[in-house]
Design an enzyme around this catalytic site. Structure first.
Site, PDB file in Angstrom:
ATOM      1  N   PRO A   1       5.261  -3.466   4.529  1.00  0.00           N
ATOM      2  CG  PRO A   1       6.761  -3.118   6.299  1.00  0.00           C
ATOM      3  CD  PRO A   1       5.938  -4.185   5.626  1.00  0.00           C
TER       4      PRO A   1
ATOM      5  NE  ARG B   1      -6.632   2.748   1.302  1.00  0.00           N
ATOM      6  CZ  ARG B   1      -6.136   2.356   2.486  1.00  0.00           C
ATOM      7  NH1 ARG B   1      -6.716   1.364   3.149  1.00  0.00           N
ATOM      8  NH2 ARG B   1      -5.058   2.932   2.993  1.00  0.00           N
TER       9      ARG B   1
ATOM     10  NE  ARG C   1      13.568   7.620  -3.638  1.00  0.00           N
ATOM     11  CZ  ARG C   1      14.547   8.055  -2.845  1.00  0.00           C
ATOM     12  NH1 ARG C   1      14.581   9.330  -2.484  1.00  0.00           N
ATOM     13  NH2 ARG C   1      15.482   7.233  -2.406  1.00  0.00           N
ATOM     14  CE1 TYR C   2       9.929   7.116  -0.348  1.00  0.00           C
ATOM     15  CE2 TYR C   2       8.024   7.593   1.012  1.00  0.00           C
ATOM     16  CZ  TYR C   2       9.389   7.626   0.814  1.00  0.00           C
ATOM     17  OH  TYR C   2      10.206   8.162   1.783  1.00  0.00           O
TER      18      TYR C   2
ATOM     19  N   GLY D   1      -8.450  -5.427   8.789  1.00  0.00           N
ATOM     20  CA  GLY D   1      -7.506  -4.424   9.274  1.00  0.00           C
ATOM     21  C   GLY D   1      -7.724  -4.190  10.755  1.00  0.00           C
ATOM     22  CG  PHE D   2      -5.646  -5.018  15.178  1.00  0.00           C
ATOM     23  CD1 PHE D   2      -6.406  -5.772  16.055  1.00  0.00           C
ATOM     24  CD2 PHE D   2      -4.815  -4.036  15.701  1.00  0.00           C
ATOM     25  CE1 PHE D   2      -6.343  -5.555  17.434  1.00  0.00           C
ATOM     26  CE2 PHE D   2      -4.740  -3.811  17.076  1.00  0.00           C
ATOM     27  CZ  PHE D   2      -5.503  -4.575  17.939  1.00  0.00           C
ATOM     28  CG  LEU D   3      -3.870  -0.615  13.381  1.00  0.00           C
ATOM     29  CD1 LEU D   3      -2.817   0.135  12.578  1.00  0.00           C
ATOM     30  CD2 LEU D   3      -3.588  -0.482  14.868  1.00  0.00           C
ATOM     31  CG  ASP D   4      -9.285   2.141   9.835  1.00  0.00           C
ATOM     32  OD1 ASP D   4      -9.712   3.135  10.448  1.00  0.00           O
ATOM     33  OD2 ASP D   4      -8.564   2.230   8.833  1.00  0.00           O
TER      34      ASP D   4
ATOM     35  CD  GLU E   1     -11.035   0.145   6.410  1.00  0.00           C
ATOM     36  OE1 GLU E   1      -9.865  -0.008   6.774  1.00  0.00           O
ATOM     37  OE2 GLU E   1     -11.351   0.901   5.466  1.00  0.00           O
TER      38      GLU E   1
ATOM     39  CG  ASP F   1      -2.555   3.975   7.630  1.00  0.00           C
ATOM     40  OD1 ASP F   1      -2.987   3.724   8.777  1.00  0.00           O
ATOM     41  OD2 ASP F   1      -2.807   3.254   6.649  1.00  0.00           O
TER      42      ASP F   1
ATOM     43  CD  GLU G   1      -9.167   5.475   3.515  1.00  0.00           C
ATOM     44  OE1 GLU G   1     -10.047   5.522   4.384  1.00  0.00           O
ATOM     45  OE2 GLU G   1      -8.377   4.533   3.432  1.00  0.00           O
TER      46      GLU G   1
ATOM     47  CB  VAL H   1      -0.915   0.028   1.239  1.00  0.00           C
ATOM     48  CG1 VAL H   1      -1.862   1.220   1.166  1.00  0.00           C
ATOM     49  CG2 VAL H   1      -1.695  -1.266   1.372  1.00  0.00           C
TER      50      VAL H   1
ATOM     51  CB  SER I   1      -0.965   5.994   3.211  1.00  0.00           C
ATOM     52  OG  SER I   1      -1.194   5.875   1.828  1.00  0.00           O
TER      53      SER I   1
ATOM     54  CG  ASP J   1      -4.136   4.874   0.541  1.00  0.00           C
ATOM     55  OD1 ASP J   1      -5.336   4.900   0.217  1.00  0.00           O
ATOM     56  OD2 ASP J   1      -3.748   4.948   1.715  1.00  0.00           O
TER      57      ASP J   1
END
Length: 718
Positions: A535, A335, A122-123, A451-454, A426, A626, A269, A115, A271, A267
């Site tokens: 990552p 996304r 660049r990324y 997605g654990f965090l959201d 999520e 993020d 959204e 993601v 990030s 992304d």
């Protein structure tokens, strides 16, 4: 702002679309804006009504929790209540998805997924080019061997350990007959066959010669690559005795290149930090460059100017001399933002901001036409467009997305179901109604994930009035989270996703701890996930090892044969502290940990517009963060304040204390604005807002506060 039909459009976006995107698409500019205006007139009110329903449901939940506070929740009664208010939907008959024209990266190849923030060219290029990664470099440059390189010069001894490790991996996944890759003296292509000369003066072959996908030759018609395949993933053995590594290698192997990031999510959204037209057009420009194939990024590294471009497809030959092409790039999904946020870039007929997700859907699909028109180096060989849609709450919102995509296809003259949808599982209403969410998108579905965090952020916010929640660390061992992860796979398989759509798992957040990732992240393919987030490109190459060891489709068959695991009752069991008492030390540790995480992320988002980066945690371990991290941390503190476990004063004290820590962690950043000792910076105010206004934020989302404070910062320092 420019008036067009019933829309008022920011001039920068308007000119970008008209002068840069629409040319070469065969679309008429006036018709495009007329159709866009009609879509907004029709669907924007529906979008707003869905957001209102979220709020209405939350009010009903709050009342129920307050009326039942202190009582043990009876799951049967709770479920009946959720059904009565239309939060929980009765499941319909069994069905199978019937998505067509799905690329192999989605349907048949299991592997790592990246993601990447689309605003960073660049990324983005790095991510898409990470379809192939040097196994040697990934091992050498990380702690996979248990340590890190201690010198900038090439360490021959370390290099020997790397090569030994890599060849031992080959022994496991593409074994030779009665020998080891470490004994190979030369690789030979003779009479349409591959054989291996050994240091024992014997000759051998691969144990399974069906694993040979093809070869490549150099300009002198010598064998330069042997391409092998395991579980649909390719492994390229590079042979070059003129190369420094190949010259020192007994077999002349200069590198082993693994097929790594099979797909990447570009992304728009969580990030990124796109709060105005300049930010948004930059995101769209980069996406256009990737879809056209002409995006470039020039930067300086080690005093050298480097220009990065997209990789080309790779031409190989089978052993019988037939031409074959390997994709050179990761399959690109984009996304969009969710349904909540509106954008000042386009106003509707009433001069109100339209849903940003509607704009994203139209513009990103328009941009993707440039890939559909290409004849080589295409993203989708089946002319499909992949849009991941986050933060949807239940089947109604999925159905809204499907209807929006239908309208976009019509306006862009695309065949029905060209646009595939990825459902991010999520939000709580999606998890408990996952089967019906999938049904709503059954002809478009290409992706579900967890997605654990959201998901935990929404769990806390939804049920904050029920009581104080357990700590983040304890959350990972609860019945509801296990049920959440298992049900996602179980329901996905039940609905026929195998061989048609991805079932994904969440991020490994620690990019510096690759030995630990190699040891632990194999759990994701073993759980039946045919893609899992990593990552970095390096992490993708290392995570590919797990898909060599595990045949995910076999695992999925076993899971389906053994029957469902996660239960709805477990999923609905709230992870509350109840009568468990935390010590003062435990409470302080938790609020300081969360406060540090919020500040470390927010200060970069607000002050520098960085939506995703490696942020040091309270123990100085770099974590890829993020907005999802910010959401769970702010909701955790807000929940404890709301339920009287801590005071606002305690939370503020923790924020001030952690501001000093974060300032120190960023001391080497010349663009950094310290938060202490004044504690009046815009970034610090944003962190306070997230905590002290967290209970009242829609679904506990961070976007409204972050956008407001970032715009304030840009206005102040422009």
């Amino acid at each position: 702002m420019i008036k067009k039909n019933n829309l008022t459009i920011n001039e920068k976006l308007y000119n970008f679309v008209n002068k840069v995107v629409i040319p070469e698409t065969n679309l008429n500019i006036d018709k495009f804006w007329n159709d866009f205006s009609n879509i907004v007139d029709e669907v924007d009110p529906l979008n707003k009504s869905l957001i209102k329903k979220r709020s209405d449901l939350q009010s009903k939940l709050n009342d129920w929790y307050k009326n039942n506070k202190g009582k043990e929740i009876n799951i049967a009664e709770y479920k009946k209540f959720l059904l009565d208010i239309d939060y929980l939907i009765e499941e319909g008959d069994d069905f199978k998805i019937d998505t067509k024209n799905v690329d192999p990266e989605i349907a048949s190849i299991c592997g790592p997924q990246l993601v990447v923030p689309i605003t960073n060219a660049r990324y983005s290029l790095n991510a898409i080019n990470a379809r192939w990664g040097s196994f040697y470099d990934a091992i050498y440059g990380t702690n996979v061997l248990g340590d890190l390189s201690t010198t900038k010069e090439y360490d021959i001894k370390r290099g020997e350990r790397v090569i030994k490790f890599a060849k031992e991996h080959l022994d496991k996944i593409v074994p030779l007959n009665l020998s080891s890759w470490n004994n190979v003296k030369s690789i030979n292509f003779i009479n349409n066959k591959i054989n291996f000369d050994l240091s024992t003066n014997e000759t051998t072959t691969l144990l399974d010669e069906n694993q040979i996908a093809g070869i490549r030759s150099n300009s002198e018609n010598q064998l330069s690559e042997l391409i092998l395949i395991v579980n649909n993933l390719h492994c390229r053995i590079l042979i070059n005795r003129n190369n420094a590594i190949g010259k020192a290698d007994i077999a002349g192997i200069s590198d082993i290149v693994l097929e790594s990031a099979i797909s990447s999510i570009l992304d728009c959204e969580d990030s990124v930090a796109t709060v105005d037209a300049n930010d948004k057009v930059l995101a769209y420009e980069n996406l256009l460059g990737l879809m056209k194939g002409n995006l470039e990024s020039t930067f300086t590294k080690n005093n050298k100017k480097i220009t990065r471009v997209l990789n080309q497809d790779i031409k190989i030959k089978t052993l019988n001399g037939e031409d074959k092409t390997l994709k050179g790039r990761s399959l690109m999904l984009v996304r969009n933002v969710g349904h909540l946020m509106t954008t000042p870039i386009i106003l509707n007929k009433d001069n109100n901001q339209i849903g940003e997700g509607i704009m994203d859907g139209v513009i990103t699909a328009l941009i993707a036409i440039h890939d559909l028109k290409k004849t080589s180096n295409k993203n989708s060989i089946y002319n499909s467009i992949y849009i991941v849609k986050p933060k949807m709450h239940g089947p109604e919102e999925v159905e809204f997305t499907v209807n929006l995509f239908e309208r976009i296809e019509a306006m862009l003259n695309l065949p029905n179901n060209t646009i595939k949808v990825g459902i991010m599982d999520e939000e709580r209403r999606t998890s408990i109604n996952l089967k019906e969410c999938i049904r709503a998108a059954k002809s478009r579905l290409a992706f579900i994930n967890t997605g654990f965090l959201d998901r935990t952020g929404d769990e806390i916010h939804t049920s904050t009035q029920a009581g104080s929640f357990i700590t983040k660390a304890d959350m990972k061992n609860t019945a509801w989270i296990k049920s959440y992860e298992d049900r996602n796979v179980d329901i996905g398989l039940e609905c026929g996703l195998k061989g048609k759509a991805q079932i994904g798992k969440g991020m490994w957040a620690m990019p510096d701890l690759m030995m630990e990732m190699v040891e632990q992240k194999i759990s994701h393919p073993k759980a039946g996930a045919n893609c899992s987030w990593v990552p970095s490109p390096t992490a993708a190459t290392l995570h590919a090892m797990h898909y060599h060891y595990v045949n995910v489709f076999d695992i999925q068959d076993e899971i389906k044969a053994n029957g469902k695991r996660g239960t709805l009752n477990d999923l609905l069991t709230l992870p509350l502290l109840n009568k468990r008492n935390l010590s003062e030390e435990e409470i302080n540790n938790e609020i300081e940990n969360n406060a540090q995480g919020i500040l470390g992320y927010v200060v970069r988002w607000v002050d520098q517009g960085i939506g995703c980066s490696k942020v040091p945690d309270i123990n100085n371990i770099g974590l890829m963060e993020d907005r999802a991290t910010c959401r769970i941390s702010s909701q955790a503190i807000a929940n404890w304040i709301e339920n009287g476990l801590i005071t606002k004063e305690q939370a503020l004290k923790a924020l001030k204390k952690m501001a000093l820590v974060v300032d120190k962690q960023n001391i080497g950043d010349e663009n950094y604005i310290p938060m202490a000792p004044s504690y009046d910076t815009i970034a610090f105010q944003a962190a306070k807002d997230l905590v002290f206004e967290g209970v009242n934020q829609p679904s506990g989302y961070t976007e409204p506060i972050l956008h407001k404070r970032r715009l304030e910062f840009k206005l102040k320092y422009k």
